[in-house]
Design an enzyme around this catalytic site. Structure first.
Site, PDB file in Angstrom:
ATOM      1  N   TRP A 143       0.854  -1.193   0.000  1.00 50.49           N
ATOM      2  CA  TRP A 143       0.000   0.000   0.000  1.00 50.49           C
ATOM      3  C   TRP A 143       0.886   1.238   0.000  1.00 50.49           C
ATOM      4  O   TRP A 143       2.095   1.130   0.186  1.00 50.49           O
ATOM      5  CB  TRP A 143      -0.937   0.007   1.214  1.00 50.49           C
ATOM      6  CG  TRP A 143      -2.179   0.812   0.966  1.00 50.49           C
ATOM      7  CD1 TRP A 143      -2.485   2.040   1.476  1.00 50.49           C
ATOM      8  CD2 TRP A 143      -3.268   0.445   0.132  1.00 50.49           C
ATOM      9  NE1 TRP A 143      -3.708   2.461   1.006  1.00 50.49           N
ATOM     10  CE2 TRP A 143      -4.208   1.495   0.165  1.00 50.49           C
ATOM     11  CE3 TRP A 143      -3.543  -0.666  -0.674  1.00 50.49           C
ATOM     12  CZ2 TRP A 143      -5.398   1.475  -0.555  1.00 50.49           C
ATOM     13  CZ3 TRP A 143      -4.735  -0.692  -1.385  1.00 50.49           C
ATOM     14  CH2 TRP A 143      -5.642   0.367  -1.318  1.00 50.49           C
ATOM     15  N   ASP A 199       0.399  11.184  -0.067  1.00 46.92           N
ATOM     16  CA  ASP A 199      -0.628  12.215   0.081  1.00 46.92           C
ATOM     17  C   ASP A 199      -1.979  11.601   0.410  1.00 46.92           C
ATOM     18  O   ASP A 199      -2.116  10.382   0.525  1.00 46.92           O
ATOM     19  CB  ASP A 199      -0.707  13.068  -1.187  1.00 46.92           C
ATOM     20  CG  ASP A 199      -1.312  12.320  -2.367  1.00 46.92           C
ATOM     21  OD1 ASP A 199      -1.334  11.067  -2.348  1.00 46.92           O
ATOM     22  OD2 ASP A 199      -1.779  12.982  -3.305  1.00 46.92           O
ATOM     23  N   GLU A 202      -3.209   8.855  -1.644  1.00 42.99           N
ATOM     24  CA  GLU A 202      -2.408   7.640  -1.516  1.00 42.99           C
ATOM     25  C   GLU A 202      -1.657   7.278  -2.794  1.00 42.99           C
ATOM     26  O   GLU A 202      -1.398   6.115  -3.069  1.00 42.99           O
ATOM     27  CB  GLU A 202      -3.297   6.465  -1.082  1.00 42.99           C
ATOM     28  CG  GLU A 202      -4.110   6.774   0.156  1.00 42.99           C
ATOM     29  CD  GLU A 202      -4.890   5.577   0.665  1.00 42.99           C
ATOM     30  OE1 GLU A 202      -5.563   4.934  -0.158  1.00 42.99           O
ATOM     31  OE2 GLU A 202      -4.823   5.289   1.866  1.00 42.99           O
TER      32      GLU A 202
END
Length: 610
Positions: A143, A199, A202
């Site tokens: 992620w 940010d 993502e």
């Protein structure tokens, strides 16, 4: 908002939302008298009692009930904090039914802070982990991590509740239960504000305007709440001015460059979100903090919204100076890059914030920087300061108000008949896209409608935190981390004073409209049955029939109006009858508490057959 990311449009009165009116609306401002169900739609996405979140841990906010294409059935620190700030402001203004939700959220965050994740542990960067599974376990797949805005936003949400506790003489609770959780987040912010992170969308691993501006606010609030609790936060005091100093670097002279990299222009609605989430009703039009009415924020509003005028088909034919559908950033390709409800509502919210500030300070100053913004919506405008006693002040306010209303109307135009908000709507035809029931979207709708009615949250101390230091240096400061264990909340944490007394007695009855989206066949009827006598006490023979007179090809909606006693909690389900056959919808039972709010004579509960 998630390598993806994280609205509808109906009306909700300030009392229904539960914020406090701190500035009297003008005589022509019509306050709504029906709770449109948006707050309930938001609560439905919070565990354990939310109808869409019954299998999550208590207090966790799911981004959306969607579990596939795409899967948003997780809890994000950022989204959850923004949602809880909305709820906490509503509670502080008198909606006391929300207190248990706040307690469960704070308890859940104390547990989540202790998890060891791919971002680290409590004191080794773990608070920057962006998302978790709904059983409060780490999400260990790849992620965009870390994300540094979450701890700052969570600190702000918790400080809002700590402030309420202090105002109502619950000093010990604020200090022993809430402060330890807040302190960890403040330590993370002071240590990591000057490091690169992903940010809010993502996608970009770079300095981010949104992250920096919410970090600055959190550090300032940390200083103030620490003093109120007879604590100290020296790392907040040393780093808040430096974060403010760095914030100035995002200003290009004509707009905010929200982030760097990936070949983007830097124009991004994240900059507008940054302004509205650091809006201070006691502040003035300060450029350094990018307050909504500042010349910088207004110029940026024009630059960002203009960037979407020509790229979306649904914006075709809309004149300059009129509201348009707004997306995240013009180069967006997620789901083909579409407008977002929350982005369009954010564009409106900044304008309502600005009008509140102008009315509060009694003047509007038009500069060379803000002139292009004003010129678009009021061509006769002149540079200079226009006092509230002047005709120009009223003319400018009227123009800005009409412009703000336009953004509300754009979002309404592309909202389905159910009022249930998805993440995006098509750039070509306005059809809702991506996940349904986006929690952040519901929160954004509630806050924009509150601001529309001049309903604002408490000040965060911007007036005393807007001066840039004489020396700016890239820095960080380490603060203490500690395990925050919450075993229980004291009972009876009731308000000692209502901030906005109800001029009449609270209602004992409320007319609730149940709206159900269900595709049915000819000869098939839909009924409502539940645990209270008014809904048949689970007896299908006493179930309440729904009406289909507004059922249409493009809106398969059934409804029924039922007068119910206020403040009563119950469970219910919908059933179908055809001949002698009865079909129940899937488990679990739905849950609802009838609103009892000053001035609210009706409510709406929105559901979809399952």
């Amino acid at each position: 908002m998630r390598v993806t990311s994280l609205l509808w449009s109906s009306l909700v009165i300030p009392a229904a939302v539960g914020f406090q009116v701190r500035f009297k609306p003008s005589e022509d401002t019509a306050l709504d008298t029906v709770d449109d169900g948006t707050l309930q739609s938001l609560l439905d996405n919070i565990g354990l009692n939310g109808s869409n979140a019954w299998d999550t841990r208590p207090g966790l906010v799911i981004a959306s009930p969607s579990k596939k294409d795409p899967n948003y059935f997780f809890t994000w620190t950022r989204d959850s904090a923004l949602v809880l700030k909305c709820i906490t402001d509503a509670f502080a203004a008198g909606n006391t039914a929300l207190q248990e939700t706040i307690h469960e959220y704070i308890s859940s965050q104390a547990r989540i802070q202790l998890l060891n994740t791919r971002s680290g542990g409590l004191s080794s960067g773990g608070l920057g982990e962006p998302k978790y599974r709904v059983d409060e376990t780490p999400y260990n797949e790849d992620w965009g991590r870390p994300q540094a805005d979450g701890p700052a936003l969570r600190a702000t949400a918790l400080i809002a509740y700590a402030r309420w506790l202090l105002e109502n003489d619950y000093y010990d609770v604020a200090k022993s239960i809430v402060w330890p959780v807040v302190k960890n987040d403040l330590s993370y912010v002071s240590e990591h504000w000057n490091t690169t992170a992903f940010d809010l969308w993502e996608e970009v691993n770079s300095p981010s305007f949104f992250t920096t501006i919410v970090q600055h606010r959190a550090l300032v609030e940390g200083i103030n709440i620490a003093r109120a609790l007879d604590e100290t936060c020296p790392h907040c005091e040393s780093q808040a001015p430096q974060a403010l100093c760095y914030l100035q670097s995002y200003w290009t002279g004509t707009a905010v460059r929200s982030n760097y990299g990936q070949g983007r222009s830097g124009l991004d609605v994240a900059s507008i979100l940054g302004s509205i989430h650091t809006f201070d009703p006691e502040g003035e039009c300060d450029d350094t903090t990018f307050q909504p009415c500042s010349a910088r924020a207004l110029a940026n509003h024009k630059a960002v919204t203009d960037s979407f005028r020509s790229i979306y088909k649904i914006n075709g034919g809309i004149k300059q100076g009129e509201a348009v559908a707004v997306g995240r950033y013009p180069e967006d390709v997620y789901f083909n890059g579409n407008p977002w409800y929350l982005a369009t509502y954010a564009a409106a919210e900044q304008l309502y914030d600005a009008m509140y500030q102008w009315n509060k300070i009694g003047k509007i100053t038009v500069t060379d920087v803000s002139m292009p913004f004003f010129k678009d919506i009021y061509p006769e405008v002149q540079t200079g300061t226009h006092e509230s006693s002047s005709p120009e002040f009223g003319n400018i306010i009227a123009a800005v108000k009409a412009y703000a209303e336009g953004y509300i109307e754009v979002a309404k135009k592309y909202t389905p008949c159910t009022g249930m908000l998805s993440e995006q709507f098509s750039r070509d035809n306005g059809t809702p896209l991506s996940v349904a029931d986006l929690t952040w979207s519901y929160a954004s709708y509630l806050t924009v409608m509150a601001r529309r009615n001049s309903v604002v949250p408490a000040s965060w101390g911007e007036k005393n935190a807007r001066d840039i230091p004489s020396t700016c240096v890239p820095s960080s400061a380490t603060g203490p981390y500690q395990t925050a264990t919450i075993t229980h909340w004291p009972p009876n944490l009731t308000p000692t004073a209502q901030p906005s007394p109800c001029p009449t007695a609270l209602p004992t009855k409320n007319n609730v409209r149940f709206r159900l989206l269900a595709t049915t066949q000819v000869g098939e009827d839909v009924f409502l049955v539940g645990s209270i006598p008014e809904l048949g006490s689970w007896d299908v023979k006493k179930a309440v029939p729904l009406n289909a007179d507004i059922y249409a090809d493009n809106c398969h909606q059934w409804y029924v109006d039922i007068e119910l006693p206020t403040a009563v909690a119950f469970e219910y389900k919908f059933i179908r009858k055809r001949g002698g056959e009865v079909v129940w919808e899937q488990d679990p039972n739905r849950k609802y508490t009838v609103p009892q709010t000053c001035g609210v004579s009706g409510a709406i509960k929105r559901d979809t057959w399952r």
